[in-house]
Design an enzyme around this catalytic site. Structure first.
Site, PDB file in Angstrom:
ATOM      1  N   HIS A  97     -22.473   2.723  27.093  1.00 42.50           N
ATOM      2  CA  HIS A  97     -23.688   1.712  27.369  1.00 42.50           C
ATOM      3  C   HIS A  97     -24.000   0.902  26.263  1.00 42.50           C
ATOM      4  O   HIS A  97     -25.307   0.320  26.314  1.00 42.50           O
ATOM      5  CB  HIS A  97     -24.948   2.548  27.576  1.00 42.50           C
ATOM      6  CG  HIS A  97     -24.791   3.374  29.193  1.00 42.50           C
ATOM      7  ND1 HIS A  97     -25.326   2.729  30.275  1.00 42.50           N
ATOM      8  CD2 HIS A  97     -24.251   4.397  29.470  1.00 42.50           C
ATOM      9  CE1 HIS A  97     -25.271   3.437  31.312  1.00 42.50           C
ATOM     10  NE2 HIS A  97     -24.586   4.707  30.843  1.00 42.50           N
TER      11      HIS A  97
ATOM     12  N   LYS B   4     -39.787  -4.173  26.849  1.00 34.94           N
ATOM     13  CA  LYS B   4     -38.782  -3.608  26.466  1.00 34.94           C
ATOM     14  C   LYS B   4     -38.881  -2.720  24.998  1.00 34.94           C
ATOM     15  O   LYS B   4     -39.930  -2.973  24.515  1.00 34.94           O
ATOM     16  CB  LYS B   4     -37.496  -4.328  26.434  1.00 34.94           C
ATOM     17  CG  LYS B   4     -37.653  -5.671  25.599  1.00 34.94           C
ATOM     18  CD  LYS B   4     -36.366  -6.219  25.486  1.00 34.94           C
ATOM     19  CE  LYS B   4     -36.203  -7.370  26.604  1.00 34.94           C
ATOM     20  NZ  LYS B   4     -35.188  -7.261  27.609  1.00 34.94           N
ATOM     21  N   ARG B   5     -38.054  -1.853  24.915  1.00 29.46           N
ATOM     22  CA  ARG B   5     -37.990  -1.202  23.490  1.00 29.46           C
ATOM     23  C   ARG B   5     -38.203  -2.275  22.563  1.00 29.46           C
ATOM     24  O   ARG B   5     -37.507  -3.334  22.782  1.00 29.46           O
ATOM     25  CB  ARG B   5     -36.708  -0.261  23.193  1.00 29.46           C
ATOM     26  CG  ARG B   5     -36.874   0.999  24.072  1.00 29.46           C
ATOM     27  CD  ARG B   5     -38.304   1.901  23.870  1.00 29.46           C
ATOM     28  NE  ARG B   5     -37.839   2.439  22.377  1.00 29.46           N
ATOM     29  CZ  ARG B   5     -37.695   3.977  22.320  1.00 29.46           C
ATOM     30  NH1 ARG B   5     -37.746   4.502  23.320  1.00 29.46           N
ATOM     31  NH2 ARG B   5     -37.544   4.269  21.205  1.00 29.46           N
TER      32      ARG B   5
ATOM     33  N   LYS C  73     -33.358  -6.765  19.985  1.00 26.48           N
ATOM     34  CA  LYS C  73     -33.515  -7.706  21.185  1.00 26.48           C
ATOM     35  C   LYS C  73     -34.664  -8.814  20.819  1.00 26.48           C
ATOM     36  O   LYS C  73     -35.093  -9.547  21.668  1.00 26.48           O
ATOM     37  CB  LYS C  73     -34.465  -6.540  22.074  1.00 26.48           C
ATOM     38  CG  LYS C  73     -33.773  -5.572  22.449  1.00 26.48           C
ATOM     39  CD  LYS C  73     -34.540  -4.490  23.216  1.00 26.48           C
ATOM     40  CE  LYS C  73     -33.790  -3.279  23.664  1.00 26.48           C
ATOM     41  NZ  LYS C  73     -33.245  -3.240  24.984  1.00 26.48           N
TER      42      LYS C  73
ATOM     43  N   THR D 223     -31.552  -4.221  31.843  1.00 27.10           N
ATOM     44  CA  THR D 223     -31.941  -4.204  33.685  1.00 27.10           C
ATOM     45  C   THR D 223     -33.574  -4.623  33.770  1.00 27.10           C
ATOM     46  O   THR D 223     -33.724  -4.936  34.913  1.00 27.10           O
ATOM     47  CB  THR D 223     -31.855  -2.544  33.771  1.00 27.10           C
ATOM     48  OG1 THR D 223     -32.552  -1.670  32.821  1.00 27.10           O
ATOM     49  CG2 THR D 223     -30.271  -2.110  34.087  1.00 27.10           C
TER      50      THR D 223
ATOM     51  N   LYS E 130     -35.155  -6.705  37.043  1.00 23.03           N
ATOM     52  CA  LYS E 130     -36.587  -6.310  37.657  1.00 23.03           C
ATOM     53  C   LYS E 130     -37.551  -7.548  37.747  1.00 23.03           C
ATOM     54  O   LYS E 130     -38.206  -7.794  38.649  1.00 23.03           O
ATOM     55  CB  LYS E 130     -37.254  -5.068  36.811  1.00 23.03           C
ATOM     56  CG  LYS E 130     -36.404  -3.901  36.906  1.00 23.03           C
ATOM     57  CD  LYS E 130     -36.787  -2.648  35.994  1.00 23.03           C
ATOM     58  CE  LYS E 130     -35.630  -1.767  35.593  1.00 23.03           C
ATOM     59  NZ  LYS E 130     -35.890  -0.736  34.425  1.00 23.03           N
TER      60      LYS E 130
HETATM   61  C1  GL7 Z   1     -28.448   0.847  27.155  1.00 20.63           C
HETATM   62  C2  GL7 Z   1     -28.343  -0.357  26.843  1.00 20.63           C
HETATM   63  O1  GL7 Z   1     -28.819  -1.074  25.641  1.00 20.63           O
HETATM   64  C3  GL7 Z   1     -28.926  -1.485  27.939  1.00 20.63           C
HETATM   65  O2  GL7 Z   1     -28.479  -2.683  27.375  1.00 20.63           O
HETATM   66  C4  GL7 Z   1     -28.399  -1.135  29.165  1.00 20.63           C
HETATM   67  O3  GL7 Z   1     -28.815  -1.623  30.349  1.00 20.63           O
HETATM   68  C5  GL7 Z   1     -28.720   0.374  29.452  1.00 20.63           C
HETATM   69  C6  GL7 Z   1     -28.170   1.067  30.839  1.00 20.63           C
HETATM   70  O4  GL7 Z   1     -26.760   0.762  30.808  1.00 20.63           O
HETATM   71  O5  GL7 Z   1     -28.120   1.192  28.374  1.00 20.63           O
HETATM   72  N1  GL7 Z   1     -27.800   1.693  26.211  1.00 20.63           N
HETATM   73  C7  GL7 Z   1     -28.460   2.401  25.682  1.00 20.63           C
HETATM   74  O6  GL7 Z   1     -27.860   3.380  24.746  1.00 20.63           O
HETATM   75  N2  GL7 Z   1     -29.823   2.465  25.903  1.00 20.63           N
HETATM   76  C8  GL7 Z   1     -29.854   1.504  26.780  1.00 20.63           C
HETATM   77  O7  GL7 Z   1     -30.762   1.102  27.369  1.00 20.63           O
HETATM   78  C9  GL7 Z   1     -30.869   3.153  25.402  1.00 20.63           C
END
Ligand code: GL7
Length: 829
Positions: A369, A561-562, A567, A669, A673
């Site tokens: 991820h 978002k975080r 970002k 994501t 949304k």
């Molecule tokens: C994340 C990615 O940063 C994010 O871009 C992705 O949409 C999500 C789900 O695949 O996974 N990877 C990660 O470590 N976090 C995310 O949100 C916390």
């Protein structure tokens, strides 16, 4: 007989869905479960009574599903994830059962208000952000697509902290989501597995005279199952979210108690219970703490023991374990499953190494991820050995065999061998969890096309050279049930009205039928009414919670978002500061009135992210109280951004900010949304933005900034942000205004870490993309002034967003990765 009574008489079970049955059940639950009569019931009592009523109806379907799957011995997906962010359950479950409307009527008849009941619900914040929310979306789609699945994870007593804002700073408050009980979960005290830690490994001779190895842990903890039903939409299938709570094997050490050591006697209990106490609040960077490794091993071990129990019960042998289970590792957090499954099969079930490896490698699948180097998990070998001595031996043996394979494949390339090893020898010895996950998995996938291809050329390059056939892409998706129907009922109704059906909720490609109406003035008018009403509701909420009520007539420009430097919330802020200056200097400038809305939590130990939150508030304070610009520019911050508050935000946004540096956001994501709710995106060519732009049409997306390739090139050439700063007067003046103390009551030190970082290092190339961003924002500004044109783009975004349904993503996993078929359950026996 009354109408309700007649309907009741026709219902076969006590869990009927008619108005009468529901009403009676709510009153019963209020009385017999909550011990209240209606006149004295609190909002929380009413919520619980309604929740138990819905739960009973889920259970009926859920138990039938379990029985059906058991009889068929269906192939089952086991999703292993350290995080889940399901959001509030009540409305989602009502939707899936098809009783939202009836339940609203029942509530009214009982003198209660469904909206108020809904506000009372605490959400399980068992995750940090996108990764945990994705797991919840996938659980929803697995059930809806009728795929047998169990989601395994940890039942954290304290989930992600609640964020409150004090003097513009983030303050963290403990999350007490279990305070009023949790009607959605069913404890299974009988379903308890022992999990060991520490100790040593030794040889012994078994009863056949064979010398074997075994682990003698010195601490035992129990994992107790807590089950939450996850219903599919409009189907009878219900899957299982099984979360583990840690407990001490005995609540008292009686020996210690008897010799008078009372505190000693309860110590082991406290230590054991600490394991599932709290979620680590770090988003991308890893926590690297001993307790975190313990949590990972704890939930992985319980989950595998559970699968083995079920397989032995059904098949009597573990020989076909991999045919029964498809294990999906959600990032590297559960990668220990590979070693633990080997240990269970070899040490405890006496399987040969070769057979056990065949089974393990054919059971596991790994999703990566993130490419951020600071997020790649490694564990010091010394720590690993102290907690899991037998696992380290097994890991070494996996590594020995694996590196032999590498040597045979790439003759004379010891550098490659060192790069690929499960042990990093370069800087203290460390276990590389991503390598472990790759070696032990049949399939490896990224979460958007760009991300999956970057995986192959960067962190997983050597593995791709060795096993190209194992690499896949499955672009992320999100569930339209929660992010359209539950969050935005007026929009969902308008879409169903326009298309003449509600089938799009299950088959999102059918949203394309909206396209034919995109220019229709009637639809456009109603579309705008829905958006404006959502903006009004958000404004009211913000007014109540922050004291500032944005004007719903302004353009709502949202970044939620975080908070993370990659970002680039600070790119957004620089633009706001530039706009402010521009307005001050050109009071007659033609500008679309805009409200910039931010939301997001910062990891408690992430200094820069917390300072960015402070800066958002500081800029807001000055701008919002400056009458010279007030008509045009405002800044708001939504505190405590979580699933519940997200549901207020997505429907109300006109513009969504997806402005990460290209190559950094694996998928994102939130972008999906927002677009589902008719929000236009301003974004970079990063993560799933690229595919989103291709789907909605390049004319309906505001693109800016460097490509991932340009970013790499620029970095290779040597990036010098100070040259950009000195060479661009507008940029310099925006940075300088922050440094000047204008936003900090004259304090020139407060925001210096941000401004200095931008000028001298700027690791996420904010300055390099500033100009392009600013130009695109001017285009947005102009486009919004033409409501018909804007609304058309908004409708087209929704109409063409079908690809990003999690149903599509899960269907791809089912076909490409798991080779699993749906198993539809019928309600009638
Ligand atoms: C994340 C990615 O940063 C994010 O871009 C992705 O949409 C999500 C789900 O695949 O996974 N990877 C990660 O470590 N976090 C995310 O949100 C916390």
């Amino acid at each position: 007989m009354s109408q309700a009574a007649k309907q009741d008489a026709n219902e076969p079970t006590r869990t009927g869905l008619s108005r009468g049955a529901l009403k009676r059940a709510v009153l019963d639950n209020l009385f017999y479960v909550m011990g209240r009569f209606p006149e004295v019931a609190s909002a929380s009592d009413r919520y619980s009574a309604v929740a138990y009523t819905v739960r009973d109806r889920l259970l009926e379907r859920w138990i039938r599903t379990a029985r059906y799957y058991k009889e068929r011995n269906s192939r089952t997906v086991c999703y292993l994830s350290a995080e889940y962010l399901p959001g509030p359950h009540l409305l989602n479950n009502m939707l899936n059962l098809g009783i939202t409307r009836t339940a609203g009527e029942v509530a009214r008849e009982l003198g209660a208000d469904l909206a108020e009941i809904r506000e009372t619900e605490e959400e399980p914040g068992l995750g940090n952000g996108g990764l945990g929310r994705l797991a919840a979306c996938y659980m929803d789609s697995l059930a809806t697509l009728q795929i047998p699945a169990i989601g395994y994870g940890i039942r954290y007593e304290f989930g992600i902290f609640d964020q409150v804002i004090v003097d513009g700073w983030q303050v963290e408050k403990g999350d007490t989501w279990l305070r009023n009980g949790n009607p959605w979960e069913i404890p299974r005290p009988k379903l308890t597995f022992p999990v060991g830690f520490g100790g040593r490994a030794e040889h012994y001779t078994d009863k056949h005279g064979v010398i074997r190895r075994r682990w003698l842990p010195d601490l035992m903890v129990n994992g107790v199952a807590y089950d939450t039903p996850i219903m599919g939409y409009g189907v009878t299938n219900g899957n299982l979210l099984r979360l583990w709570k840690s407990e001490a094997p005995e609540s008292f050490n009686f020996q210690a108690f008897n010799v008078g050591d009372y505190y000693g006697a309860v110590h082991a209990k406290i230590e054991a219970e600490t394991l599932s106490k709290v979620l680590y609040p770090n988003d991308e960077p890893v926590a690297g703490k001993e307790l975190r490794l313990k949590q990972q091993y704890f939930f992985v071990s319980c989950s595998l023991q559970d699968m083995i129990r079920l397989q032995l019960r059904n098949a009597g042998t573990l020989d076909r374990f991999h045919e029964k289970y498809a294990i999906q590792l959600n990032d590297t957090h559960p990668a220990l499953a590979i070693v633990e499954l080997m240990r269970l099969l070899v040490d405890e079930h006496f399987m040969s190494w070769e057979q056990a490896w065949e089974i393990t490698r054919n059971s596991c699948h790994f999703t990566n991820h993130t490419l951020l180097p600071e997020a790649l998990e490694t564990w010091p070998v010394a720590l690993f050995e102290r907690l899991l001595p037998r696992h380290l031996e097994i890991l070494y043996e996996i590594n020995r065999r694996f590196l032999d394979e590498v040597r045979v494949h790439f003759l004379n390339d010891e550098e490659r061998v060192a790069r690929m090893s499960l042990i990093d020898e370069s800087d203290g010895r460390k276990v590389r969890m991503a390598h472990l996950a790759a070696v032990g998995s049949r399939a490896i996938n990224g979460v958007a096309e760009l991300h999956s291809s970057l995986l192959k050329t960067t962190i997983m390059r050597d593995f791709h050279d060795l096993w190209p056939e194992r690499f896949h892409n499955v672009t992320n998706g999100v569930t339209p049930r929660r992010f359209m129907v539950v969050s935005n009922p007026p929009l969902a109704d308008l879409i169903s009205d326009t298309c003449g059906h509600a089938d799009w909720i299950r088959d999102m490609r059918r949203l394309r039928e909206l396209e034919a109406h995109a220019d229709d003035a009637g639809l456009q008018g109603r579309w705008r009414e829905v958006k404006t009403a959502a903006k009004g509701a958000l404004s009211d909420w913000l007014g109540q919670h922050t004291g500032f009520r944005p004007d719903p007539e302004t353009l709502f420009d949202v970044q939620a978002k975080r908070i993370h430097e990659y970002k680039r919330q600070h790119l957004n802020l620089l633009h706001i500061v530039w706009l402010y200056e521009h307005l001050k200097q050109n009071p007659n400038a033609e500008l679309t009135p805009r409200t910039f809305i931010f939301g997001g939590k910062a990891a408690p130990g992430y200094f820069m992210a917390k300072l960015i939150i402070r800066l958002i508030h500081a800029i807001g304070e000055v701008i919002n109280s400056d009458p010279q610009v007030n008509g045009f520019l405002r800044v708001a911050f939504m505190p405590d951004f979580n699933v519940k508050n997200g549901q207020r935000l997505y429907p109300a946004a006109d513009l969504s900010e997806q402005i990460s540096l290209a190559g950094k956001e694996a998928s994102g994501t939130g972008n999906m949304k927002f677009a589902m709710n008719g929000t236009l995106t301003i974004g970079t060519l990063d993560g799933a933005n690229i595919e989103l732009r291709d789907e909605v049409g390049h004319d309906n997306f505001y693109l800016f900034g460097m490509t991932a390739e340009e970013v790499q090139q620029r970095q290779a050439e040597g990036y010098r942000p100070w040259e950009l700063y000195h060479g661009d007067a507008q940029l310099r003046s925006a940075v300088d205004l922050i440094a000047s103390g204008l936003f900090s009551h004259g304090d020139t030190e407060l925001f210096r870490p941000i401004t200095e970082n931008l000028i001298h290092s700027d690791p996420f190339m904010v300055l390099a993309d500033f100009h392009a961003y600013q130009e695109r924002q001017q285009e947005v500004d102009r486009a919004y002034r033409d409501p018909n044109h804007w609304t058309r783009m908004s409708i087209l975004n929704t109409a063409r967003i079908g690809k990003f349904s999690s149903d599509r993503a899960i269907a791809e996993y089912a076909k490409k990765i798991w080779q699993i078929e749906p198993a539809p359950v019928e309600l009638a026996d």
